[in-house]
Scaffold this motif. Sequence first.
Motif, PDB file in Angstrom:
ATOM      1  N   CYS A 197       0.880  -1.042  -0.050  1.00 41.79           N
ATOM      2  CA  CYS A 197       0.066   0.094  -0.022  1.00 41.79           C
ATOM      3  C   CYS A 197       0.960   1.328  -0.015  1.00 41.79           C
ATOM      4  O   CYS A 197       1.595   1.535   1.099  1.00 41.79           O
ATOM      5  CB  CYS A 197      -0.828   0.137   1.293  1.00 41.79           C
ATOM      6  SG  CYS A 197      -2.032   1.404   1.444  1.00 41.79           S
ATOM      7  N   LEU A 198       0.837   2.135  -0.893  1.00 40.36           N
ATOM      8  CA  LEU A 198       1.694   3.170  -1.243  1.00 40.36           C
ATOM      9  C   LEU A 198       0.825   4.400  -0.808  1.00 40.36           C
ATOM     10  O   LEU A 198       0.006   4.841  -1.683  1.00 40.36           O
ATOM     11  CB  LEU A 198       2.281   3.406  -2.551  1.00 40.36           C
ATOM     12  CG  LEU A 198       2.934   2.181  -2.997  1.00 40.36           C
ATOM     13  CD1 LEU A 198       3.138   2.137  -4.529  1.00 40.36           C
ATOM     14  CD2 LEU A 198       4.054   1.829  -2.222  1.00 40.36           C
ATOM     15  N   ASN A 199       0.829   5.105   0.315  1.00 34.71           N
ATOM     16  CA  ASN A 199       0.293   6.140   0.816  1.00 34.71           C
ATOM     17  C   ASN A 199       0.864   7.651   0.641  1.00 34.71           C
ATOM     18  O   ASN A 199       1.832   7.539   0.081  1.00 34.71           O
ATOM     19  CB  ASN A 199       0.115   5.861   2.429  1.00 34.71           C
ATOM     20  CG  ASN A 199      -0.923   6.938   2.766  1.00 34.71           C
ATOM     21  OD1 ASN A 199      -1.750   7.309   2.159  1.00 34.71           O
ATOM     22  ND2 ASN A 199      -0.802   7.090   4.292  1.00 34.71           N
TER      23      ASN A 199
ATOM     24  N   ASP B 265       9.177   9.171 -11.015  1.00 34.67           N
ATOM     25  CA  ASP B 265       7.781   8.962 -10.999  1.00 34.67           C
ATOM     26  C   ASP B 265       7.905   7.816  -9.910  1.00 34.67           C
ATOM     27  O   ASP B 265       8.030   6.383 -10.435  1.00 34.67           O
ATOM     28  CB  ASP B 265       7.202   8.416 -12.041  1.00 34.67           C
ATOM     29  CG  ASP B 265       5.728   8.164 -11.977  1.00 34.67           C
ATOM     30  OD1 ASP B 265       5.299   8.126 -10.822  1.00 34.67           O
ATOM     31  OD2 ASP B 265       5.018   7.969 -12.758  1.00 34.67           O
ATOM     32  N   PRO B 266       8.082   7.884  -8.606  1.00 32.38           N
ATOM     33  CA  PRO B 266       8.394   6.884  -7.519  1.00 32.38           C
ATOM     34  C   PRO B 266       7.158   5.907  -7.648  1.00 32.38           C
ATOM     35  O   PRO B 266       7.041   4.664  -7.184  1.00 32.38           O
ATOM     36  CB  PRO B 266       8.486   7.761  -6.451  1.00 32.38           C
ATOM     37  CG  PRO B 266       7.815   8.967  -6.460  1.00 32.38           C
ATOM     38  CD  PRO B 266       8.200   9.267  -7.992  1.00 32.38           C
ATOM     39  N   VAL B 267       6.038   6.336  -7.868  1.00 37.62           N
ATOM     40  CA  VAL B 267       4.696   5.497  -7.909  1.00 37.62           C
ATOM     41  C   VAL B 267       4.722   4.407  -9.062  1.00 37.62           C
ATOM     42  O   VAL B 267       4.746   3.170  -8.596  1.00 37.62           O
ATOM     43  CB  VAL B 267       3.419   6.231  -8.069  1.00 37.62           C
ATOM     44  CG1 VAL B 267       2.332   5.280  -8.250  1.00 37.62           C
ATOM     45  CG2 VAL B 267       3.319   7.188  -7.242  1.00 37.62           C
TER      46      VAL B 267
ATOM     47  N   CYS C 273      -0.444  -3.749  -5.574  1.00 38.71           N
ATOM     48  CA  CYS C 273      -0.007  -2.420  -5.265  1.00 38.71           C
ATOM     49  C   CYS C 273      -1.445  -1.508  -4.964  1.00 38.71           C
ATOM     50  O   CYS C 273      -2.174  -1.210  -6.240  1.00 38.71           O
ATOM     51  CB  CYS C 273       1.116  -1.882  -6.153  1.00 38.71           C
ATOM     52  SG  CYS C 273       2.717  -2.637  -5.929  1.00 38.71           S
ATOM     53  N   VAL C 274      -1.795  -0.937  -4.051  1.00 36.18           N
ATOM     54  CA  VAL C 274      -2.675   0.038  -3.884  1.00 36.18           C
ATOM     55  C   VAL C 274      -2.220   1.441  -3.726  1.00 36.18           C
ATOM     56  O   VAL C 274      -1.468   1.650  -2.427  1.00 36.18           O
ATOM     57  CB  VAL C 274      -3.413  -0.149  -2.842  1.00 36.18           C
ATOM     58  CG1 VAL C 274      -4.794   0.668  -2.669  1.00 36.18           C
ATOM     59  CG2 VAL C 274      -4.163  -1.738  -3.194  1.00 36.18           C
ATOM     60  N   VAL C 275      -2.487   2.421  -4.442  1.00 37.05           N
ATOM     61  CA  VAL C 275      -1.657   3.700  -4.411  1.00 37.05           C
ATOM     62  C   VAL C 275      -3.110   4.596  -3.665  1.00 37.05           C
ATOM     63  O   VAL C 275      -4.235   4.633  -4.292  1.00 37.05           O
ATOM     64  CB  VAL C 275      -1.501   4.388  -5.714  1.00 37.05           C
ATOM     65  CG1 VAL C 275      -0.950   5.843  -5.644  1.00 37.05           C
ATOM     66  CG2 VAL C 275      -0.312   3.507  -6.457  1.00 37.05           C
ATOM     67  N   CYS C 276      -2.602   5.363  -2.724  1.00 40.00           N
ATOM     68  CA  CYS C 276      -3.720   5.783  -2.144  1.00 40.00           C
ATOM     69  C   CYS C 276      -3.152   7.220  -1.408  1.00 40.00           C
ATOM     70  O   CYS C 276      -2.115   7.511  -1.122  1.00 40.00           O
ATOM     71  CB  CYS C 276      -4.565   5.048  -1.069  1.00 40.00           C
ATOM     72  SG  CYS C 276      -3.383   4.319   0.075  1.00 40.00           S
TER      73      CYS C 276
ATOM     74  N   ALA D 255      -6.041  13.155   1.183  1.00 36.11           N
ATOM     75  CA  ALA D 255      -7.097  13.602  -0.182  1.00 36.11           C
ATOM     76  C   ALA D 255      -8.106  12.470  -0.508  1.00 36.11           C
ATOM     77  O   ALA D 255      -8.613  12.763  -1.470  1.00 36.11           O
ATOM     78  CB  ALA D 255      -5.725  13.488  -1.182  1.00 36.11           C
ATOM     79  N   ALA D 256      -8.236  11.496   0.122  1.00 33.28           N
ATOM     80  CA  ALA D 256      -9.382  10.606  -0.034  1.00 33.28           C
ATOM     81  C   ALA D 256      -9.103   9.710  -1.523  1.00 33.28           C
ATOM     82  O   ALA D 256      -9.875   9.321  -2.216  1.00 33.28           O
ATOM     83  CB  ALA D 256     -10.637  10.996   0.239  1.00 33.28           C
ATOM     84  N   HIS D 257      -7.817   9.581  -1.676  1.00 35.01           N
ATOM     85  CA  HIS D 257      -7.624   9.024  -2.958  1.00 35.01           C
ATOM     86  C   HIS D 257      -7.392   7.441  -2.924  1.00 35.01           C
ATOM     87  O   HIS D 257      -6.491   7.064  -1.980  1.00 35.01           O
ATOM     88  CB  HIS D 257      -6.375   9.574  -3.706  1.00 35.01           C
ATOM     89  CG  HIS D 257      -6.082   8.820  -5.022  1.00 35.01           C
ATOM     90  ND1 HIS D 257      -6.660   9.157  -6.299  1.00 35.01           N
ATOM     91  CD2 HIS D 257      -5.023   8.070  -5.147  1.00 35.01           C
ATOM     92  CE1 HIS D 257      -6.114   8.369  -7.222  1.00 35.01           C
ATOM     93  NE2 HIS D 257      -5.010   7.737  -6.855  1.00 35.01           N
ATOM     94  N   GLY D 258      -7.912   6.629  -3.585  1.00 32.71           N
ATOM     95  CA  GLY D 258      -7.694   5.190  -3.835  1.00 32.71           C
ATOM     96  C   GLY D 258      -8.243   4.379  -2.569  1.00 32.71           C
ATOM     97  O   GLY D 258      -7.991   3.252  -2.210  1.00 32.71           O
ATOM     98  N   LEU D 259      -9.012   5.060  -1.726  1.00 38.69           N
ATOM     99  CA  LEU D 259      -9.821   4.353  -0.726  1.00 38.69           C
ATOM    100  C   LEU D 259     -10.742   3.446  -0.909  1.00 38.69           C
ATOM    101  O   LEU D 259     -10.972   2.145  -0.325  1.00 38.69           O
ATOM    102  CB  LEU D 259     -10.536   5.366   0.233  1.00 38.69           C
ATOM    103  CG  LEU D 259      -9.514   6.581   0.769  1.00 38.69           C
ATOM    104  CD1 LEU D 259     -10.431   7.350   2.021  1.00 38.69           C
ATOM    105  CD2 LEU D 259      -8.438   5.868   1.744  1.00 38.69           C
TER     106      LEU D 259
END
Length: 381
Positions: free
Chosen positions: A203-205, A217-219, A233-236, A240-244
Amino acid sequence: MSRLKKSKGSKSRKTRVPLRANRSRPARDRGWTKRFRESAADGVEDADPVARESVVAKGEHSRMRTVVEPAQGQPAGNLLLGRVVALSGPVAEVDDGTRLWPCSVRRLLRTRRIEERHPLAVGDYVRFSVFQQEGRERSAVIEQVLPRRSSLMRTYDERVQTIAANVDQAVIVASLEEPPPKPHLIDRYIVSAHAGQMTPVVCLNKCDLVPAIPGQDPVRQLRELYEPLGYPCVVCSATAAHGLDQLRKVLTGKTSVFVGQSGVGKSSLLNALQPDLSLPTGEVSTRTFKGRHVTTTTRLLKLSFGGWVVDTPGVRSFALARVPREELEKHFVEIAPLVAECKFPDCAHVHEGGCAVRAAAESGRIHPSRYDSYVRLFCEE
């Protein structure tokens, strides 16, 4: 929850266990040297001199003792069944489905697991007894720990610490900024998850904090490192409530454990997924860019959308536990298929010639970061 009935035909068994440290060595007679010097000063010869001083018991069995415990899976009487949801020092909170019980641990269990920092782990299924006085429930004691189907362990202060037990997946939380990601730490968690029979999820927060720098681009770099190996891999971003929604889908219907270094946002993500959890959070130091230890207790939490999650304190380091060096290769999924192609059957894949793993690392088939993690883990003392 109804009390468990004792089945017939199951016998107790005897087990040899190590003595506690304060029992392993007999006390030394401190008067021998003094008496020798006094007799020498007086010119008196000892009529029966001691030829040899023995201060340690002989043989391995002298440092063991026998304990009697119920047979595997057999309750020692009318016990309740529950699950450990939190640990606070010597007290465990156990949920039996109707209420929480503060439980102490039977001394036998502490003796049986003397090599571990704590005989229990959050997520353990246990059988416990309740003692009553004058018709009122006074105390509860854990009598048995049921076999674990999975566990996440590390070594801390030269003892094994089980972080969580009976979980389906380890959600390895890493922040993309503040603090920056540590792929080597992620690899350590992946190896421990493999060894503990659970599925790793990366999980990439804090994706909202990644600066827009051309050519960086680390992501994408982290996703290209782990997704081809089969690790989701979950990018969130918790703020910012992104990827939740994607993270919620990964957690639904499973028991997960959130792990990662301090400050990556484990508790913040759980609060964003379920605000009524109200877990304490903290800020990352602006001087060192390291997180502060805000979460101090490991706790099993029920998710309103289905599933369970173990929230754990952050760490600065993570040493593997019970992963022998000769078995390390099988926990790297890109290395394991190449082992049979090495020239030597006992190849360590570090310095030997004719090593298929080294050749794959040099040609780029194995990512340099992953191979470096393997070498560093293999060479650790």
